[in-house]
Design an enzyme around this catalytic site. Structure first.
Site, PDB file in Angstrom:
ATOM      1  N   CYS A 151       0.838  -1.201   0.000  1.00 43.38           N
ATOM      2  CA  CYS A 151       0.000   0.000   0.000  1.00 43.38           C
ATOM      3  C   CYS A 151       0.870   1.247   0.000  1.00 43.38           C
ATOM      4  CB  CYS A 151      -0.911  -0.012   1.228  1.00 43.38           C
ATOM      5  SG  CYS A 151      -1.801   1.537   1.495  1.00 43.38           S
TER       6      CYS A 151
ATOM      7  N   CYS B 118       0.925   3.023   3.363  1.00 41.54           N
ATOM      8  CA  CYS B 118       1.773   2.366   4.366  1.00 41.54           C
ATOM      9  C   CYS B 118       3.245   2.643   4.085  1.00 41.54           C
ATOM     10  CB  CYS B 118       1.514   0.862   4.372  1.00 41.54           C
ATOM     11  SG  CYS B 118      -0.193   0.423   4.793  1.00 41.54           S
TER      12      CYS B 118
END
Length: 238
Positions: A94, A97
């Site tokens: 992600c 992230c």
């Protein structure tokens, strides 16, 4: 005598404006319901409330090293002596992230000065996800197969995440920062960041991601890390 409705009384059905008004009312009602749903989705009213983790709960979590011949150990080994900053990664691929991982890694020089290590845990080890995540994160990464760091009560965000204004702002922020990613792996169970004190000093900071891209405050991480009091062994005291 049976009452009969005259054609004259039913003539309103032949008026196009009657149907137009009805359709407009239905449309306005649908828009109103959608607007209300969107408004409620952007409050915290329907978000799952995080349950604080007890120190004993975190200490007993089984983690694995990432090499082929993985070693299993208790999580408390990460912070038992010097404390630790630990990121529970929602999904390594992600881009949000990866952005937070890079932010935390920017603290590494100051954490090193304090003698506090930086670690991350992931839920799964698939393809090259962890390897591709490593350039963004300047610390060791371990596997939490049972997803214990994401509990005690695991919280998920699915479709609501895509109608929240804050999430879209986070998307734009990370994209503007040059971060990119993929869609591989489980990404709905929300993550977080912990600052752990050594021994029984306990949990000094517990940040639970409330929506996609809800990053921890870096100042708060440093403030918590400065409170860490490293454990001194009996031999060191002599």
């Amino acid at each position: 005598m049976r009452n009969r409705v005259s054609l004259e009384e039913m003539s309103f059905l032949q008026d196009p404006s009657f149907f137009s008004m009805g359709m407009w009312s239905i449309g306005a009602g649908a828009v109103g319901v959608a607007a209300l749903a969107l408004l409620l989705a952007n409050t915290d009213m329907f978000l799952a409330k995080p349950q604080k983790a007890a120190l004993e709960y975190l200490e007993d979590i089984d983690l694995k090293t990432m090499e082929k011949d993985a070693v299993t150990f208790k999580a408390k080994a990460l912070w038992e002596k010097n404390g630790a900053v630990i990121m529970a990664v929602r999904r390594p691929g992600c881009f949000l992230c990866r952005e937070e991982a890079a932010d935390l890694s920017s603290l590494k020089p100051r954490l090193d000065e304090l003698g506090v290590p930086l670690y991350a845990v992931v839920k799964e080890h698939i393809k090259n996800e962890v390897k591709d995540f490593q350039p963004y994160f300047k610390g060791e990464i371990f596997l939490d197969e049972k997803k214990k760091f994401y509990g005690p009560q695991k919280r998920k965000m699915v479709f609501m995440g895509f109608v929240r204004l804050g999430v879209w702002q986070n998307f734009f922020r990370a994209w503007k920062g040059g971060f990119s990613g993929n869609l591989d792996g489980e990404g709905f169970i929300l993550g977080g960041v912990f600052v752990m004190g050594p021994g029984k000093q306990g949990i000094l900071l517990e940040h639970r991601e409330k929506e996609f891209g809800d990053k921890v405050n870096l100042t708060s991480v440093l403030e918590a890390a400065r409170k860490i009091r490293p454990q001194t062994s009996a031999s060191e005291k002599q």
